[in-house]
Write a protein that holds these residues in place. Structure first.
Motif: not given
Length: 306
Positions: A146-173
């Motif tokens: 959805i982020s890639s469709l609405r705002w472009g590929v860069a927005a989808g990449r940022k969403t993926m990286v932000a989710t991974a960083m949040l999971l890194f903080v919550l559950s570990g690497p």
């Protein structure tokens, strides 16, 4: 001789006469005053002591404020008021308040990507904690699409990286890397191809490769973490099963390990292809119901069905 004696002298005010005031003589000579006023002026100057005289100022009139200065200040106040209200000289809204402005769109994109990342990370964390990941696994790539469709590929990449960083903080690497390999790469690939209006054949093929690559990466990561070669265990079990089947059917041959590796790769691609095809169907129906059908390039048969 007493040096401490204080001489008591009476204060005698100094009186100036007319002949000692040159400016008064000049004033009386140049200005033709009446005799009574001239005498009063001379007498007042000769009688009053110089030290007791106080200057007096006569204000004839208060100067008027220039109208141009007032008008300029009023114009400056009006411009400041318009700038605070977000209006330009022509009455239109400024860029940072306009719905189509760059600042507004960048802020909206940042907020949407942050919300998608937060929701995805929280759902993934809860599903892993409650062991219900298999029921929600098909929706973990949807926010990136959805982020890639609405705002472009860069927005989808940022969403993926932000989710991974949040999971890194919550559950570990480990959980963050697992999300990236199983859902993040697939969601980013699908969102990028859909935002570029790619054909479904190309999209399914490329997404199948991305899904298979992520699955193999997950196997290698798990093997490294548990200090066991999971790929070897899988291929050995496949070899034993095929040998048993061949012996039961009367085929006197033993499959080679290269054949086992090739068969394993084909099975992984088939599994990934079916999963990706189902994701294409599910996401198309879901995004169409959300009102984003204009952003999708659906095949003819699915477009007629929807």
């Amino acid at each position: 001789m007493n040096f401490l004696r204080i001489h008591n002298r009476s204060y005698q005010p100094r009186i100036l006469h007319v002949d000692q005031l040159p400016h008064l003589r000049h004033l009386s000579a140049t200005v033709q005053l009446p005799s009574t006023q001239r005498l009063s002026l001379i007498s007042s100057s000769t009688i009053l002591p110089l030290s007791l005289r106080k200057p007096t100022f006569k204000f004839s009139s208060i100067p008027r404020i220039n109208a141009s200065v007032v008008d300029g200040k009023e114009e400056e106040r009006q411009e400041e008021r318009e700038s605070e209200e977000g209006l330009c000289d022509d009455g239109t809204e400024t860029d940072y308040l306009a719905p189509d402005g760059d600042v507004y769109r960048n802020t909206l994109r940042l907020v949407e990507c942050s919300m998608f990342a937060a929701v995805t990370g929280l759902v993934y964390f809860l599903s892993n904690s409650l062991s219900i990941e298999n029921y929600f696994g098909c929706f973990f790539s949807l926010p990136i699409v959805i982020s890639s469709l609405r705002w472009g590929v860069a927005a989808g990449r940022k969403t993926m990286v932000a989710t991974a960083m949040l999971l890194f903080v919550l559950s570990g690497p480990v959980k963050a890397l697992t999300y990236l390999l199983t859902h993040g790469i697939l969601g980013l690939t699908m969102g990028s191809l859909w935002s570029l209006q790619a054909n479904w054949t190309v999209s399914i093929f490329v997404c199948t490769i991305a899904r298979a690559t992520g699955a193999m990466g997950y196997v290698f990561t798990s093997s490294f973490l548990i200090r066991e070669n999971i790929l070897a265990l899988i291929t050995v079990n496949i070899h034993a099963s095929l040998s048993y089947v061949f012996a039961a059917t009367g085929i006197n041959t033993i499959p080679s390990m290269n054949f086992i590796y090739t068969l394993f790769g084909i099975l992984v691609l088939i599994n990934s292809g079916f999963f990706v095809f189902l994701l294409h169907l599910l996401y198309s129906v879901f995004l169409t119901r959300l009102g984003m059908r204009s952003l999708l390039r659906l095949p003819a048969w699915l477009d007629r069905a929807l």
